[in-house]
Motif scaffolding. Structure first.
Motif, PDB file in Angstrom:
ATOM      1  N   PRO A   1     -11.317  -5.451   8.697  1.00  0.00           N
ATOM      2  CA  PRO A   1      -9.745  -5.460   8.902  1.00  0.00           C
ATOM      3  C   PRO A   1      -8.949  -6.401   8.334  1.00  0.00           C
ATOM      4  CG  PRO A   1     -11.141  -4.995  10.908  1.00  0.00           C
ATOM      5  CD  PRO A   1     -11.882  -5.452   9.805  1.00  0.00           C
ATOM      6  N   GLU A   2      -9.621  -7.763   8.438  1.00  0.00           N
ATOM      7  CA  GLU A   2      -8.827  -8.999   7.762  1.00  0.00           C
ATOM      8  C   GLU A   2      -8.621  -8.884   6.273  1.00  0.00           C
ATOM      9  OE1 GLU A   2     -13.256  -9.965   8.294  1.00  0.00           O
ATOM     10  OE2 GLU A   2     -11.738  -8.926   9.536  1.00  0.00           O
ATOM     11  N   THR A   3      -9.589  -7.999   5.542  1.00  0.00           N
ATOM     12  CA  THR A   3      -9.443  -7.950   4.104  1.00  0.00           C
ATOM     13  C   THR A   3      -9.053  -6.817   3.470  1.00  0.00           C
ATOM     14  OG1 THR A   3     -11.742  -7.590   3.982  1.00  0.00           O
ATOM     15  CG2 THR A   3     -11.119  -9.922   3.567  1.00  0.00           C
ATOM     16  N   ARG A   4      -9.123  -5.836   4.406  1.00  0.00           N
ATOM     17  CA  ARG A   4      -8.498  -4.426   3.960  1.00  0.00           C
ATOM     18  C   ARG A   4      -7.451  -4.337   3.264  1.00  0.00           C
ATOM     19  NH1 ARG A   4     -11.460   0.195   5.091  1.00  0.00           N
ATOM     20  NH2 ARG A   4     -10.340   2.302   4.996  1.00  0.00           N
ATOM     21  N   PRO A   5      -6.413  -4.967   3.727  1.00  0.00           N
ATOM     22  CA  PRO A   5      -5.168  -4.795   2.933  1.00  0.00           C
ATOM     23  C   PRO A   5      -5.369  -5.237   1.346  1.00  0.00           C
ATOM     24  CG  PRO A   5      -4.691  -5.926   5.209  1.00  0.00           C
ATOM     25  CD  PRO A   5      -6.131  -5.845   4.959  1.00  0.00           C
ATOM     26  N   LEU A   6      -5.846  -6.163   1.118  1.00  0.00           N
ATOM     27  CA  LEU A   6      -5.959  -6.708  -0.385  1.00  0.00           C
ATOM     28  C   LEU A   6      -6.435  -5.414  -1.173  1.00  0.00           C
ATOM     29  CD1 LEU A   6      -8.165  -9.823   0.193  1.00  0.00           C
ATOM     30  CD2 LEU A   6      -5.823  -9.420  -0.037  1.00  0.00           C
ATOM     31  N   ALA A   7      -7.162  -4.092  -0.700  1.00  0.00           N
ATOM     32  CA  ALA A   7      -7.344  -3.223  -1.378  1.00  0.00           C
ATOM     33  C   ALA A   7      -6.595  -1.956  -1.554  1.00  0.00           C
ATOM     34  CB  ALA A   7      -8.943  -2.857  -0.910  1.00  0.00           C
ATOM     35  N   THR A   8      -5.354  -2.157  -0.726  1.00  0.00           N
ATOM     36  CA  THR A   8      -4.283  -1.198  -0.661  1.00  0.00           C
ATOM     37  C   THR A   8      -3.772  -0.968  -1.958  1.00  0.00           C
ATOM     38  OG1 THR A   8      -2.876  -2.710   0.153  1.00  0.00           O
ATOM     39  CG2 THR A   8      -4.146  -1.500   1.667  1.00  0.00           C
ATOM     40  N   ALA A   9      -3.031   0.129  -2.192  1.00  0.00           N
ATOM     41  CA  ALA A   9      -2.479   0.435  -3.469  1.00  0.00           C
ATOM     42  C   ALA A   9      -1.292  -0.661  -3.837  1.00  0.00           C
ATOM     43  CB  ALA A   9      -1.808   1.971  -3.476  1.00  0.00           C
ATOM     44  N   PRO A  10      -0.344  -1.023  -2.616  1.00  0.00           N
ATOM     45  CA  PRO A  10       0.834  -1.822  -3.119  1.00  0.00           C
ATOM     46  C   PRO A  10       0.342  -3.244  -3.549  1.00  0.00           C
ATOM     47  CG  PRO A  10       1.118  -0.518  -1.008  1.00  0.00           C
ATOM     48  CD  PRO A  10      -0.369  -0.150  -1.499  1.00  0.00           C
ATOM     49  N   PHE A  11      -0.915  -3.778  -2.877  1.00  0.00           N
ATOM     50  CA  PHE A  11      -1.217  -5.145  -3.124  1.00  0.00           C
ATOM     51  C   PHE A  11      -1.966  -4.873  -4.450  1.00  0.00           C
ATOM     52  CE2 PHE A  11      -4.282  -8.691  -3.198  1.00  0.00           C
ATOM     53  CZ  PHE A  11      -3.418  -9.416  -2.738  1.00  0.00           C
ATOM     54  N   GLN A  12      -2.883  -3.875  -4.944  1.00  0.00           N
ATOM     55  CA  GLN A  12      -3.193  -3.955  -6.146  1.00  0.00           C
ATOM     56  C   GLN A  12      -2.407  -3.662  -7.205  1.00  0.00           C
ATOM     57  OE1 GLN A  12      -6.958  -3.885  -7.070  1.00  0.00           O
ATOM     58  NE2 GLN A  12      -6.935  -5.099  -5.033  1.00  0.00           N
ATOM     59  N   GLU A  13      -1.518  -2.989  -7.062  1.00  0.00           N
ATOM     60  CA  GLU A  13      -0.298  -2.499  -7.901  1.00  0.00           C
ATOM     61  C   GLU A  13       0.114  -3.940  -8.287  1.00  0.00           C
ATOM     62  OE1 GLU A  13       2.387  -0.557 -10.726  1.00  0.00           O
ATOM     63  OE2 GLU A  13       0.586  -0.223  -9.429  1.00  0.00           O
ATOM     64  N   PHE A  14       0.521  -4.861  -7.193  1.00  0.00           N
ATOM     65  CA  PHE A  14       1.236  -6.272  -7.364  1.00  0.00           C
ATOM     66  C   PHE A  14       0.555  -7.190  -8.173  1.00  0.00           C
ATOM     67  CE2 PHE A  14       1.847 -10.498  -6.054  1.00  0.00           C
ATOM     68  CZ  PHE A  14       3.255 -10.735  -6.665  1.00  0.00           C
ATOM     69  N   ILE A  15      -0.951  -7.367  -7.750  1.00  0.00           N
ATOM     70  CA  ILE A  15      -1.929  -8.191  -8.727  1.00  0.00           C
ATOM     71  C   ILE A  15      -2.028  -7.968  -9.894  1.00  0.00           C
ATOM     72  CG2 ILE A  15      -4.216  -9.000  -8.519  1.00  0.00           C
ATOM     73  CD1 ILE A  15      -2.782 -10.118  -6.360  1.00  0.00           C
ATOM     74  N   HIS A  16      -2.091  -6.373 -10.101  1.00  0.00           N
ATOM     75  CA  HIS A  16      -2.605  -6.151 -11.647  1.00  0.00           C
ATOM     76  C   HIS A  16      -1.311  -5.658 -12.390  1.00  0.00           C
ATOM     77  CE1 HIS A  16      -6.856  -6.553 -10.494  1.00  0.00           C
ATOM     78  NE2 HIS A  16      -6.684  -5.770  -9.527  1.00  0.00           N
TER      79      HIS A  16
END
Length: 338
Positions: free
Chosen positions: A202-217
């Motif tokens: 749960p604590e790291t799951r948001p890192l793999a979400t589409a919005p976060f990944q879209e922002f990072i990459h």
């Protein structure tokens, strides 16, 4: 040497770089006839004939066959066309030798068997479609029933090897290593386990979400690059340029969660960036001591090999990123002293 001077066959051979028997052979087959015969019937050559002999020697050293050379000398083709054709042949031979070198290097490094030699040769000879199928099979297996946010594995699989038409030996060796890895069930299990342990909690799951990944990459990447450009230019982290860049980056990052960019948030993000190198090193040490699967041995290994195949610079470790400089830029501006 003059245009009308004639030379015996021995001199013609020496000046053209051929043996006497070769000069005689080319005359006998009508490729380069002697200019004249002396009273004793011995062959004589002028400078034009010697130049033709020298051209024949050069072309033979380039593996041109006699029929091709005859067509050239008879005016049936041009030197440019002949050389262009043989350049293509040499390039094909070079690619073949490069592939063989990659196979031999890999076999020597791995202490390979005859069966492995056949496999590696098949790997470097694959079509683009066959390479695509190997990578698809890998990600289909890794992503099967993997408890991570939807679309995360699909994003990971977009980083794929694209072997160029004229690969270097290093790129071929990287492809052999990658194809061998992704076909190994143990490596597939290791990547699946690493991704699950890293992105399912749960604590790291948001890192793999589409919005976060879209922002990072995607959307956040140029903003971070703008900030890093200020650092590389020698700007102070408190300079107007750095502050404009870091503010744009932080506003975009906090917008993901709907959080306003307050001084408190800036300081919290700055503390987080300042601690990243120590956190990464500590995690690596803990993983090494516990025997846990780590990024460099699993998904990171895949990413590194794909980058080598694609001719892309591999991201360096945490020490190469100016986290301290970024953290100082992120820090909220201190109020002026009264």
């Amino acid at each position: 040497m003059t245009d009308d001077e004639l030379y015996p066959i021995g001199d013609a051979a020496r000046r053209s770089g051929l043996s006497v028997s070769a000069v005689r052979f080319y005359a006998d087959i009508g490729l380069v006839a002697p200019t004249a015969l002396n009273e004793a019937g011995h062959r004589l050559y002028d400078i034009h004939a010697i130049a033709r002999l020298e051209l024949v020697r050069t072309l033979r050293e380039l593996d041109a066959d006699l029929d091709e050379i005859r067509r050239l000398l008879d005016g049936g083709t041009t030197l440019h066309d002949l050389l262009t054709t043989h350049l293509r042949v040499v390039e094909r031979q070079e690619r073949t030798l490069r592939a063989r070198r990659a196979v031999l290097t890999a076999l020597i490094r791995q202490g390979g068997t005859a069966a492995q030699a056949g496999l590696m040769h098949r790997l470097v000879s694959m079509t683009d479609e066959e390479r695509e199928r190997i990578i698809d099979d890998f990600w289909n297996d890794v992503g099967a029933n993997l408890d991570v946010p939807e679309g995360f594995v699909d994003r990971l699989r977009t980083m794929r090897p694209v072997l160029p038409a004229d690969p270097t030996a290093a790129q071929l060796e990287a492809w052999i290593d990658l194809a061998d890895l992704v076909s190994d069930p143990a490596f597939r299990d290791a990547v699946r386990t690493y991704l699950r342990d890293t992105y399912a909690p749960p604590e790291t799951r948001p890192l793999a979400t589409a919005p976060f990944q879209e922002f990072i990459h995607v959307s956040g990447a140029p903003l971070m690059e703008e900030l890093l450009a200020a650092c590389r230019a020698g700007e102070s982290p408190r300079s107007p340029r750095a502050q404009r860049a870091v503010t744009r980056f932080m506003e975009a990052a906090t917008a993901l969660s709907g959080t306003p960019l307050t001084d408190e948030v800036r300081d919290r993000m700055a503390d987080g960036y300042r601690q990243i190198p120590d956190i990464v090193r500590r995690m690596a040490e803990e993983d090494a001591s516990s025997g846990s699967l780590v990024y460099d041995d699993t998904h990171g290994r895949y990413v590194s090999l794909v980058a080598r195949i694609n001719g892309v610079a591999v991201e360096e470790g945490p020490d190469s990123v100016p986290y301290a400089w970024i953290a100082e830029a992120m820090r909220a501006e201190e109020p002026p002293s009264p």
